[in-house]
Design a protein around this motif. Sequence first.
Motif, PDB file in Angstrom:
ATOM      1  N   SER A  66       3.290  13.911  -6.217  1.00 14.15           N
ATOM      2  CA  SER A  66       3.563  12.972  -7.301  1.00 14.15           C
ATOM      3  C   SER A  66       3.383  11.552  -6.805  1.00 14.15           C
ATOM      4  O   SER A  66       3.701  11.237  -5.673  1.00 14.15           O
ATOM      5  CB  SER A  66       4.983  13.159  -7.823  1.00 14.15           C
ATOM      6  N   ARG A  67       2.883  10.687  -7.662  1.00 14.25           N
ATOM      7  CA  ARG A  67       2.673   9.294  -7.308  1.00 14.25           C
ATOM      8  C   ARG A  67       3.309   8.398  -8.376  1.00 14.25           C
ATOM      9  O   ARG A  67       3.370   8.781  -9.535  1.00 14.25           O
ATOM     10  CB  ARG A  67       1.173   8.962  -7.238  1.00 14.25           C
ATOM     11  N   PRO A  68       3.748   7.221  -7.999  1.00 11.72           N
ATOM     12  CA  PRO A  68       4.174   6.267  -9.024  1.00 11.72           C
ATOM     13  C   PRO A  68       3.014   5.969  -9.966  1.00 11.72           C
ATOM     14  O   PRO A  68       1.864   5.911  -9.535  1.00 11.72           O
ATOM     15  CB  PRO A  68       4.567   5.033  -8.210  1.00 11.72           C
ATOM     16  N   ARG A  69       3.293   5.794 -11.220  1.00 15.61           N
ATOM     17  CA  ARG A  69       2.236   5.489 -12.181  1.00 15.61           C
ATOM     18  C   ARG A  69       1.652   4.112 -11.867  1.00 15.61           C
ATOM     19  O   ARG A  69       2.382   3.172 -11.570  1.00 15.61           O
ATOM     20  CB  ARG A  69       2.770   5.513 -13.610  1.00 15.61           C
ATOM     21  N   ASN A  93       0.857  -1.184   0.000  1.00 14.29           N
ATOM     22  CA  ASN A  93       0.000   0.000   0.000  1.00 14.29           C
ATOM     23  C   ASN A  93       0.892   1.232   0.000  1.00 14.29           C
ATOM     24  O   ASN A  93       1.074   1.906   1.004  1.00 14.29           O
ATOM     25  CB  ASN A  93      -0.906  -0.010   1.235  1.00 14.29           C
ATOM     26  N   THR A  94       1.510   1.500  -1.151  1.00 10.35           N
ATOM     27  CA  THR A  94       2.574   2.498  -1.207  1.00 10.35           C
ATOM     28  C   THR A  94       2.316   3.537  -2.283  1.00 10.35           C
ATOM     29  O   THR A  94       3.252   4.077  -2.850  1.00 10.35           O
ATOM     30  CB  THR A  94       3.910   1.811  -1.516  1.00 10.35           C
ATOM     31  N   MET A  95       1.108   3.802  -2.600  1.00 13.18           N
ATOM     32  CA  MET A  95       0.837   4.717  -3.694  1.00 13.18           C
ATOM     33  C   MET A  95       0.815   6.182  -3.257  1.00 13.18           C
ATOM     34  O   MET A  95       0.366   7.047  -3.979  1.00 13.18           O
ATOM     35  CB  MET A  95      -0.495   4.352  -4.346  1.00 13.18           C
ATOM     36  N   GLN A  96       1.303   6.482  -2.024  1.00 16.92           N
ATOM     37  CA  GLN A  96       1.390   7.872  -1.628  1.00 16.92           C
ATOM     38  C   GLN A  96       2.485   8.564  -2.422  1.00 16.92           C
ATOM     39  O   GLN A  96       3.317   7.931  -3.029  1.00 16.92           O
ATOM     40  CB  GLN A  96       1.661   8.007  -0.120  1.00 16.92           C
ATOM     41  N   GLY A  97       2.512   9.892  -2.365  1.00 13.57           N
ATOM     42  CA  GLY A  97       3.456  10.647  -3.180  1.00 13.57           C
ATOM     43  C   GLY A  97       4.892  10.345  -2.813  1.00 13.57           C
ATOM     44  O   GLY A  97       5.200   9.962  -1.695  1.00 13.57           O
TER      45      GLY A  97
END
Length: 199
Positions: A56-59, A43-47
Amino acid sequence: MSEQSPYGNYPTPPNNAAPQQSPYTQNGYQGYQQNGSFNYSQNTMQGYNPAGNGQSRPRPKVGFGTAIRNSFKYIFHFSGRASRSEYWWVFLLWAILFTLVGLGMIVSLLVSAGASSSAAEDIGFSIFFGLYLSLFLLGLLHAVHMLALTWRRLQDAGYPGALSILMFVGIGIVPFVMSFFPSSPEGYQYDRPADYNRP
């Protein structure tokens, strides 16, 4: 008498000092592995923008429909990034389209060659030239479409998107191979505010 450090009298950190973190776990880089790949299972989609704005977030990893929709929505969009799934689903679409048109041209030529009348032969050649024109127009659209997408894919891998221009000077194998590379934390630098949280 205590033994002197050969490096001078630098203060010794306390025993309970916090351990140094890897740069891949600081500034929101959580999920990036040491080899540069991104672990989407966490669960690492934070900026992860090191500037500290956290926007910014990973695509994301996307499916076929989302990849096609986004690619046409941002067809002239050269800032930001594109994940491998966003790139390769679109690549597959173009491969299918060119294969179908090419097969149609071959079939139309075979029909013309085996036609028993001049009318059938003319129809076969008309279909061939129609498909040939379609192939030419598809090629133009493909060049524009894939230029922007490859540009963003290279940026996602941490490289300058301008390297995608090599496709037009006879060494397209270079950006093609680089499109296989995994996402990199270095890609954040190519994001503009309009790219933050872009679907």
